[in-house]
Design a protein around this motif. Structure first.
Motif: not given
Length: 525
Positions: A240-257
């Motif tokens: 979970a931590k490994a995949q979560g940190e991949l998501a948090l660090a990815s240059n793809a970004g996240l749907l925050e807006t």
């Protein structure tokens, strides 16, 4: 009629795809002979596979299909909604007499309208000979994961990694294997789509508000990766931590807006189920939490009760009570303007911010500050629904969920089992902070009861009321509540040996009382 038309259209797509394979084979033998016209034909035939996928992550039409895929399952088990209708003499899902004839629809929608289409896209692109066609495969796989993690979160083991091979298509994956495959497919799509940013070939086929924007599809896939990482945090914290940190660090970004919204072309099915049929109403938990918090979103989520004796109050119904006639609770609060229009939301920016809040609480790198994410999540939800007053709401450190009082029968009254508050308590225990995060996340994800039910099972939050009438015959504990749905009858009848193997993966019986792989029942920390 709509159902017939839908399957007729899907059949035409399948026929057109089959008819074009001769061209694909010819082109594939001579890569230098690919013409612009041939590529356009390939893109159209591949693109046409996406419509049934878009319309069946949540089944859009007919409304009765949605009602069985989602409405009388996740929507009621989550504490979002309750049916005033005593289906089958009140012996149904709401009283834990799980109805096999209802509960196969999440499965059939996925295996008739998502998994085959994703495979068709893959095969057509491989036959087409254009290496740029792989972007369609990546997007199809993102939609496939969106649909199939929901199916897995209902039943547990699913047919996924071996589906594409005819010899093994009937074989099930244990849920941990399926989740690893979800992460693999999402990771490949996030990385593989990067070179295609700015291309518009998917635009004509994109039913989402992204309008073919590859960068936004990468954001969605990455946000979905974070959702699934949080989902497994209790059973496999390292992964979970490994995949979560991949998501948090990815240059793809996240749907925050921005929310992930599908433009379906059909009215939201709940408008029919609630408005035309009167078959769904506000749940008791929604009444307790929204009225206790004086939450302005209640006016968007629900309509005031039509019963004159309730004086315009927002009254909910407790699930699993003794209902003898639909008219008893029919005039309680129906579903409000949140379902207006011809769109359906797959994921909200507010959910992503609450995912970040929990990730920060758990100490994941790149997650930011817990309270900042929590308050941003609430703010995003208020903005999504056009509700004012978020500053005062976030400062409220006294309001708590109200005890539930049944309008007709005091035997159904129940105290809310927590004094969770709105204003973030950074000095609280991890458990207290998590309850705040999940309670607000639960409010914000409405009306997606399937995702809310999954989060309740994972964390125990918010506090969903137990049923009063339990017709499960002892297979579902009243206090532990329903944890999953039985494997579908059609699979047992046609794929029995593989279903037997799948049952062995459960670690328990094939009934609604058996916990899923990620549903440990243990401490959240």
């Amino acid at each position: 009629m709509k159902k017939i038309l839908k399957y007729f259209l899907i059949s035409l797509v399948t026929i057109s795809l089959q008819n074009c394979t001769d061209d694909f084979a010819s082109i594939n033998t001579n890569p230098n002979g690919i013409t612009e016209e041939s590529l356009t034909q390939m893109n159209n035939n591949v693109g046409n596979e996406f419509q049934p996928m878009f319309l069946n992550v949540f089944n859009i039409t007919p409304a009765w299909n949605y009602q069985l895929q989602q409405g009388l399952m996740g929507d009621v088990f989550s504490g979002y909604m309750t049916a005033p209708t005593p289906f089958a003499g009140n012996v149904n899902n709401q009283t834990y007499a799980l109805v096999d004839g209802w509960n196969g629809f999440p499965w059939s929608d996925a295996y008739e309208n998502v998994m085959p289409q994703a495979l068709n896209v893959k095969n057509a692109v491989e036959l087409g000979g254009d290496p740029n066609g792989v972007k369609f495969v990546y997007i199809a796989n993102i939609i496939k994961v969106t649909a199939m993690h929901r199916v897995s979160d209902i039943y547990g083991p699913i047919r996924y990694t071996k589906f594409n091979d005819f010899a093994t298509t009937g074989e099930y994956d244990p849920q941990d294997v399926a989740y690893q495959a979800f992460f693999d497919d999402l990771g490949a799509a996030i990385d593989g789509l990067e070179p295609f940013i700015g291309e518009t070939q998917f635009t004509p086929f994109d039913m989402s508000a992204f309008a073919g924007d590859i960068a936004k599809w990468r954001q969605f896939a990455n946000s979905l990766r974070l959702r699934l990482a949080i989902r497994i945090v209790k059973i496999n914290p390292a992964l979970a931590k490994a995949q979560g940190e991949l998501a948090l660090a990815s240059n793809a970004g996240l749907l925050e807006t921005e929310d992930m919204v599908i433009n379906t072309g059909f009215p939201h099915p709940i408008t029919v189920i609630s408005g035309s049929w009167g078959d769904i109403r506000m749940a008791a938990e929604m009444e307790s939490i929204l009225t206790g918090f004086n939450d302005g979103r209640i006016e968007t989520y629900f309509n005031p009760s039509a019963d004159a004796s309730l004086a315009g109050d927002y009254k909910g119904i407790r699930m699993g009570i003794d209902i003898t006639a639909k008219g008893q609770y029919l005039d309680h609060a129906s579903i409000g303007s949140v379902i207006d229009g011809e769109t359906l939301t797959w994921m909200t920016a507010s959910e992503v911010l609450f995912l970040k809040a929990e990730a920060a609480l758990r100490g994941w790198n790149g997650a930011g500050n817990v309270q900042t994410n929590y308050e941003a999540g609430v703010t995003a939800s208020f903005a999504q629904h056009g509700v004012s007053g978020v500053t005062a709401y976030l400062a409220d450190n006294t309001s708590t969920p109200a005890d539930f009082v049944d309008a007709l029968s005091p035997v159904n009254n129940i105290a809310y089992a927590s004094d969770v508050k709105i204003a973030y308590n950074a000095a609280g225990t991890n458990e207290e902070q998590l309850e705040q995060i999940i309670t607000q996340k639960w409010i914000a994800m409405f009306p997606d009861g399937q995702e809310a039910w999954s989060e309740f099972r994972r964390t125990g939050y918010p506090r969903i009321f137990p049923v009063v009438v339990n017709n499960s015959g002892g297979t579902i504990n009243t206090n532990i509540q329903v944890r999953r749905i039985n494997f579908v009858e059609n699979e047992k009848n046609t794929n029995g040996a593989n279903v037997t193997t799948a049952v062995s993966y459960l670690g328990g019986s094939d009934n609604g009382g058996t916990r899923l792989w990620w549903d440990t029942g243990g401490s959240n920390f």
